[in-house]
Enzyme design. Structure first.
Site, short mmCIF file in Angstrom:
data_model
loop_
_atom_site.label_atom_id
_atom_site.label_comp_id
_atom_site.label_asym_id
_atom_site.label_seq_id
_atom_site.Cartn_x
_atom_site.Cartn_y
_atom_site.Cartn_z
N HIS A 1 -12.12 -10.56 -17.04
CA HIS A 1 -11.91 -11.97 -16.66
C HIS A 1 -12.90 -12.43 -15.59
CE1 HIS A 1 -8.05 -12.78 -18.75
NE2 HIS A 1 -8.08 -11.46 -18.85
N ASP B 1 -17.93 -17.24 -10.37
CA ASP B 1 -16.61 -17.24 -11.02
C ASP B 1 -16.79 -16.83 -12.47
OD1 ASP B 1 -13.84 -17.69 -11.19
OD2 ASP B 1 -13.99 -19.58 -10.10
C1 GDG Z 1 -9.62 -15.13 -12.90
C2 GDG Z 1 -11.13 -15.31 -12.79
C3 GDG Z 1 -11.08 -16.77 -14.83
C4 GDG Z 1 -4.05 -22.40 -8.61
N1 GDG Z 1 -3.32 -22.94 -7.62
C5 GDG Z 1 -2.12 -23.23 -8.14
C6 GDG Z 1 -2.11 -22.83 -9.47
N2 GDG Z 1 -3.30 -22.32 -9.74
C7 GDG Z 1 -3.72 -21.86 -11.07
C8 GDG Z 1 -4.73 -22.79 -11.68
C9 GDG Z 1 -5.39 -21.88 -12.70
C10 GDG Z 1 -5.27 -20.51 -12.04
O1 GDG Z 1 -4.32 -20.60 -11.00
C11 GDG Z 1 -6.59 -20.08 -11.41
O2 GDG Z 1 -7.47 -19.71 -12.43
P1 GDG Z 1 -9.02 -19.63 -12.19
O3 GDG Z 1 -9.65 -19.42 -13.50
O4 GDG Z 1 -9.48 -20.90 -11.55
O5 GDG Z 1 -9.28 -18.44 -11.17
P2 GDG Z 1 -8.75 -16.91 -10.89
O6 GDG Z 1 -7.35 -16.89 -10.41
O7 GDG Z 1 -9.75 -16.34 -9.95
O8 GDG Z 1 -8.83 -16.18 -12.33
C12 GDG Z 1 -11.57 -16.66 -13.37
C13 GDG Z 1 -9.60 -16.44 -14.93
O9 GDG Z 1 -9.30 -15.17 -14.33
C14 GDG Z 1 -9.14 -16.40 -16.39
O10 GDG Z 1 -9.91 -15.54 -17.16
O11 GDG Z 1 -11.28 -18.10 -15.25
O12 GDG Z 1 -12.97 -16.79 -13.34
O13 GDG Z 1 -11.55 -15.22 -11.42
O14 GDG Z 1 -4.67 -21.87 -13.91
O15 GDG Z 1 -4.08 -23.90 -12.22
N3 GDG Z 1 -1.05 -22.99 -10.29
C15 GDG Z 1 0.07 -23.55 -9.75
N4 GDG Z 1 0.14 -23.94 -8.44
C16 GDG Z 1 -0.94 -23.79 -7.61
O16 GDG Z 1 -0.85 -24.15 -6.42
N5 GDG Z 1 1.16 -23.74 -10.51
#
Ligand code: GDG
Length: 458
Positions: A158, A366
């Site tokens: 990921h 990322d």
């Molecule tokens: C890893 C990789 C890759 C965030 N704050 C809240 C909340 N979130 C949710 C977002 C989103 C998720 O968390 C974060 O996903 P990201 O993709 O932005 O980042 P990582 O957590 O680092 O994920 C990344 C991912 O895996 C998938 O393969 O894209 O590059 O680092 O869904 O919405 N959700 C809620 N409240 C919050 O305050 N409910």
């Protein structure tokens, strides 16, 4: 159809809050499991202290078995907080300066992977397809192979995969590369990550790429590909539409009345570029006095990995910085930055994305970044906002309608903010439509189906 076995560090066991709370990846993997029947195994998130963990806790939900294990406190500290989050995470995000190599932590990482393999083994049938997720579990296939399992085993990373010069600073890089070479299919987020992996194999003669995406290394032939993860686009767009009526979203709308909203949403993590982003917001306001008091920047940043020292330090640094900027540019009737340091519900998040004129997504590095995709999916088609996106997020390879920035260049991000806030409706619509069509077609279910079809193909 053969059963599907998913192994990931943490497992999304369904609760009574339903799909809206779960997040796209969990929903897509559960759907894939329900279609084929199978098992989802991982860590419970709990420590058994200094005694050996109890046997797996199995929970049946239809044709899916959730199998959870605790870990000893030593393993939580050494495998999870130690090697996974203080070595692999920083290295894969190009942060050599933050990697803390320790022999104990490295040993624990391999030990816990062996432990996972031994706990999984009794649940496996010969024709099961196994799909392992993420950097915590790279050696799992090698352990299973050593135990004699011949199943098809795929791996999806990921997070980014770094170039050889970065990876090779890690003392156990060869074992890690050997671990990856034991899978049948390796999935990366982008072709750049795949190219970096191929470069790592070639650099020290560990393996060869026989033809594009077909590798031989450590006595095993396997494939690698770029499989950019998506979100549940249509469902997320529907939450966002409905969320306008949610009381929290209504209150947020009233409180920003007459001002443009800029939104940032990130786990509190140094890879997300939050401090550079706050600097860029300050620069934007300072350089564009006409926007003073007419813009609100909402940064939602739930705490993450707080037991790891770098994260704890960052929590203080970001709070302090937001306070300093508010003190420096705020007025008695205007708080420029609203900083929320806890998680909010997914439907409310969808509604807030929709209220925002600019989605500011500026990670320093990322794998993909799902926030960028969620922001686009949540927009009102008649009056969409503008996505300002780091060129170092995997999502930048796909979201061509975003304003791409270099997050290390504060002026670049500040200028993109100004351009986004002032962008005419026609241009916003055109940029958004292209991105939304792409996200509707390439959603998370498709990502899951394509990866599994490739894994099953000989
Ligand atoms: C890893 C990789 C890759 C965030 N704050 C809240 C909340 N979130 C949710 C977002 C989103 C998720 O968390 C974060 O996903 P990201 O993709 O932005 O980042 P990582 O957590 O680092 O994920 C990344 C991912 O895996 C998938 O393969 O894209 O590059 O680092 O869904 O919405 N959700 C809620 N409240 C919050 O305050 N409910």
């Amino acid at each position: 159809m053969s059963r599907l076995i998913i192994v990931s560090n943490r497992v999304s066991v369904p609760d009574n809050k339903g799909a809206a709370a779960a997040g796209g990846l969990a929903v897509a993997l559960q759907a894939a499991l329900a279609e084929r029947g199978g098992v989802w195994m991982g860590w419970s998130g709990k420590s058994s202290g200094d005694i050996e963990p109890e046997p797996l806790v199995l929970t049946q939900d239809g044709n899916i078995t959730y199998a959870l294990t605790d870990l000893t406190q030593t393993d939580v500290e050494e495998y999870y907080q130690g090697f996974a989050n203080r070595v692999l995470w920083p290295i894969c995000h190009y942060r050599l300066d933050l990697a803390e190599y320790g022999r104990k932590e490295m040993a624990s990482y391999f030990r816990v992977n062996r432990f996972f393999a031994h706990r999984l083994a009794p649940l496996l049938e010969p024709d099961d397809t196994i799909w392992v997720h993420d950097y915590h579990l790279i050696p799992l296939a090698a352990e299973l192979r050593e135990m004699g399992f011949k199943n098809r085993i795929g791996f999806f990373l990921h997070i980014p995969w770094p170039p050889a010069d970065v990876l090779f600073t890690m003392p156990v890089h060869e074992e890690i590369m050997r671990g990856l070479s034991s899978y049948d299919l390796l999935g990366f987020q982008t072709k750049y990550d795949l190219e970096n992996f191929a470069g790592c194999l070639k650099r020290e003669g560990m393996g060869v790429e026989n033809s594009p995406g077909h590798f031989s290394a450590h006595g095993h032939n396997f494939r690698g590909g770029a499989y950019s993860i998506g979100i549940e686009t249509a469902a997320f767009a529907a939450f966002a539409r409905k969320a306008a009526a949610h009381s929290v979203v209504r209150k947020a709308r009233q409180s920003i009345e007459g001002r443009d909203l800029i939104i940032g949403v990130d786990r509190l993590d140094y890879s997300k570029g939050i401090t550079q982003r706050i600097d860029a917001f300050e620069r934007f306001v300072t350089n564009n006095p006409a926007h003073q008091r007419r813009v609100t920047y909402l940064q939602i940043t739930p705490k993450s990995r707080s037991e790891v020292p770098e994260y704890e330090a960052m929590q203080h640094a970001v709070a302090e910085q937001a306070g300093r900027v508010n003190g420096a540019i705020g007025t008695v009737d205007w708080v420029p930055i609203r900083y929320i340091n806890r998680s909010i519900s997914r439907p409310v998040l969808a509604g807030l994305y929709r209220l925002a004129k600019v989605g500011l997504v500026t990670p320093l590095r990322d794998g993909m970044n799902l926030v960028a995709k969620e922001y686009v999916a949540a927009q009102d088609p008649d009056n969409p906002g503008v996505l300002v996106l780091s060129r170092f997020a995997g999502a930048a390879r796909e979201l061509k309608g975003a304003l791409l920035v270099n997050p290390y260049d504060v002026d670049d991000t500040a200028n993109a903010l100004a351009r986004g806030i002032n962008m005419p409706l026609e241009e916003r619509r055109e940029r958004w439509r292209g991105m939304m069509d792409h996200l509707l077609e390439n959603d998370v279910s498709r990502w899951c189906d394509v990866f599994l079809a490739d894994l099953r193909a000989e």
